[in-house]
Design an enzyme around this catalytic site. Structure first.
Site, PDB file in Angstrom:
ATOM      1  N   GLU A 149       0.860  -1.189   0.000  1.00 12.11           N
ATOM      2  CA  GLU A 149       0.000   0.000   0.000  1.00 12.11           C
ATOM      3  C   GLU A 149       0.892   1.234   0.000  1.00 12.11           C
ATOM      4  O   GLU A 149       1.759   1.379   0.859  1.00 12.11           O
ATOM      5  CB  GLU A 149      -0.909   0.023   1.224  1.00 12.11           C
ATOM      6  CG  GLU A 149      -1.848   1.234   1.233  1.00 12.11           C
ATOM      7  CD  GLU A 149      -2.637   1.359   2.524  1.00 12.11           C
ATOM      8  OE1 GLU A 149      -2.695   2.465   3.074  1.00 12.11           O
ATOM      9  OE2 GLU A 149      -3.194   0.339   2.977  1.00 12.11           O
ATOM     10  N   CYS A 199      -3.095   7.727   5.309  1.00  5.97           N
ATOM     11  CA  CYS A 199      -3.315   7.515   3.876  1.00  5.97           C
ATOM     12  C   CYS A 199      -4.780   7.704   3.518  1.00  5.97           C
ATOM     13  O   CYS A 199      -5.104   7.999   2.369  1.00  5.97           O
ATOM     14  CB  CYS A 199      -2.837   6.129   3.472  1.00  5.97           C
ATOM     15  SG  CYS A 199      -3.599   4.783   4.412  1.00  5.97           S
TER      16      CYS A 199
END
Length: 540
Positions: free
Chosen positions: A259, A293
């Protein structure tokens, strides 16, 4: 700022440039100072290559016993560890506060409160997704044959962790890895080594010796971990590092869940509940000082309500309180590198015509620390880095749009594709618009909270990467399939060698039957019997 504090700042800059040295030149590593007040923190020793390989080897030995335990026993170990973490929650709150600057209420809710609930959620996911599956086979093509698919642990999972959630970020990888029967070796972020180590130490007290290992140091230690013989890798971090991890893992033939950040947007439609929308955007843009994020970094706002929304945001954000006491709303930023990125993006936006509604500068009760005022930037455009690039700080870029179609087009054209939210009173319309968004997570009238739910996949598109956290879909990183087929037939198979005209005719009639040509299907049993005789004569 006195001389020791100035030295700490230099040390931090040195570390960001890749050096792993303390101010006295010894071989150790530390983020050097607290972002709250530049107070020096104790150094952390860097793992050598030999120590990394030894950690993987110890984990592999321990995994042999662990994988044989039933899920209920594994779950019991993790639940006991999670309860101990809850009892000792004040320790991790203080660690995250001192090491990362995390506001203490956020330390309680985002780091300390989650382990037991997360274990329980993952137990359900793992139990349902990894149960042995029986596959029904066509009795004509595969007579007297049965098949099952098992999911087996891969072995040793390496986790290269991010700094923004030094404990909660590890829940999503270590718990499913352990519950599926793997061992784990974690390389915490060099910015939060102590907080992550606390979590791993709490786990280790309830697990077989060696099953979980911690190795400390900068990025090169993560590279060494990949090269040390792990069986899978989970990475969370920047696109630049994530791409390197993917390549290195591919070269070694191991699966990698990677990620690589996000640039989440809030799409604010004209019919939204303004009070809830302002409150929701405030929380999800500024929680963890925007260092997430899944933080809202852009608001695409319908022009009809933009003036009102921006004014409300500015009013709310100027009344939030920065500080290091227990009930402060925001703490400092986590490290100097990210602080400088945020400052540069704000300056770039101002230079290119953005209006600073509030904030826009470093400030705070402790000027020596990494304090940055909550910042709303209005009239932002695609030419600004604050719109194009990940910010990871307490900044919201407002882009005024002419409606939902323009907002969706802009979101789908963005560099990242992790998440987006739609704020509207019309839930049916929200669902229709959600289907058009090219992102991994869409939330209507809220944002990104699903990242804490074990059963719901957390993933993205484009430069966010292909990694999946949470949900049964994430388990491919931790388990591999094994198919077991049992043939109870005693005779010879009609399609085995040697080949002849009888087998050719048999195959042709089977093909005809599959497309509905049944005129000569009556021959099939006779051809099977004939093939049986031929094979018995040949092998008999």
């Amino acid at each position: 700022m006195n001389e020791p504090q100035a030295s700490a700042r230099v040390w931090q800059l040195t570390v960001a440039g890749g050096e792993a040295l303390t101010p006295d030149g010894s071989s150790a590593f530390s983020p050097a100072f607290s972002p709250i007040d530049h107070r020096l923190l104790d150094p952390i020793a860097v793992a050598t290559e030999a120590e990394v390989r030894a950690a993987v080897a110890r984990a592999r030995v321990a995994q042999e016993e662990w994988r044989s335990l039933p899920l209920a026993e594994r779950a019991g170990c993790l639940k006991r560890a999670a309860k101990e973490m809850l009892r000792r929650r004040d320790e991790v709150i203080e660690l995250a506060h001192r090491e990362l600057g995390k506001a203490q209420v956020e330390g309680l809710f985002n780091e300390a409160l989650g382990p037991l609930e997360t274990v329980a959620g993952w137990v359900k996911v793992v139990a349902n997704a990894t149960a042995t599956r029986t596959v029904r086979l066509n009795p004509l093509s595969f007579p007297r044959k049965t098949a099952q698919v098992e999911l087996l642990p891969r072995g040793v999972v390496g986790v290269i962790a991010a700094w923004n959630f030094p404990v909660a970020g590890l829940y999503r990888s270590t718990f499913p890895a352990l519950l599926t029967g793997n061992a784990v070796v974690v390389k915490p972020s060099e910015y939060t080594p102590r907080t992550s180590a606390w979590f791993m130490q709490c786990l280790a007290t309830e697990l077989p010796d060696g099953l979980v290992q911690v190795i400390q140091g900068p990025g090169q230690v993560g590279v060494t971990l990949i090269d040390a013989g792990i069986d899978a890798c989970v990475f969370t971090g920047s696109p630049a590092s994530g791409k390197k991890v993917r390549v290195r893992c591919a070269e070694r033939g191991i699966p990698a869940s990677v990620e690589m950040g996000g640039k989440d947007a809030a799409i604010v439609l004209a019919d939204c509940d303004l009070v809830r929308t302002v409150a929701g955007i405030t929380h999800w843009a500024l929680s963890n000082v925007g260092q997430s994020c899944g933080a809202i970094e852009i608001a695409y706002v319908d022009r009809q309500i933009a003036d009102d929304l921006v004014a409300r945001l500015g009013d709310a954000w100027t009344r939030l309180r920065l500080g290091s006491d227990r009930f402060a709303d925001l703490g400092p930023m986590g490290n100097l590198r990210q602080f400088d990125i945020v400052a540069a993006q704000v300056a770039d936006a101002r230079d290119k015509g953005a209006k600073v509604v509030c904030g826009g500068a470093a400030l705070g009760p402790t000027p020596e620390g990494l304090w940055f005022a909550p910042t709303v930037l209005d009239h932002c455009t695609d030419e600004m880095s604050v719109v194009r690039d990940e910010t990871f700080g307490p900044v919201l870029a407002v882009v005024r749009v002419s409606g939902a179609d323009e907002a969706i087009r802009r979101v789908n054209a963005g560099k990242y594709g992790l998440g987006a939210s739609i704020w509207t009173a019309d839930l049916d319309r929200g669902r229709r618009l959600a289907s058009r968004l090219d992102v991994g997570v869409v939330t209507i009238n809220n944002h990104s909270f699903s990242g804490a739910i074990a059963a719901l996949p957390w993933s993205g598109t484009r430069e966010t990467g292909t990694g999946i956290a949470n949900g049964a879909e994430a388990l491919a990183t931790y388990v591999r399939p094994r198919t077991v087929v049992v043939d109870a037939a005693s005779g010879l198979e009609a399609y085995w060698l040697p080949y002849d005209h009888v087998l050719w005719e048999l195959g042709s009639l089977i093909a005809d039957a599959q497309i509905g040509r049944l005129g000569q299907a009556w021959k099939l049993p006779f051809l099977f019997r004939e093939r049986s005789k031929i094979l018995k004569r040949f092998f008999g």
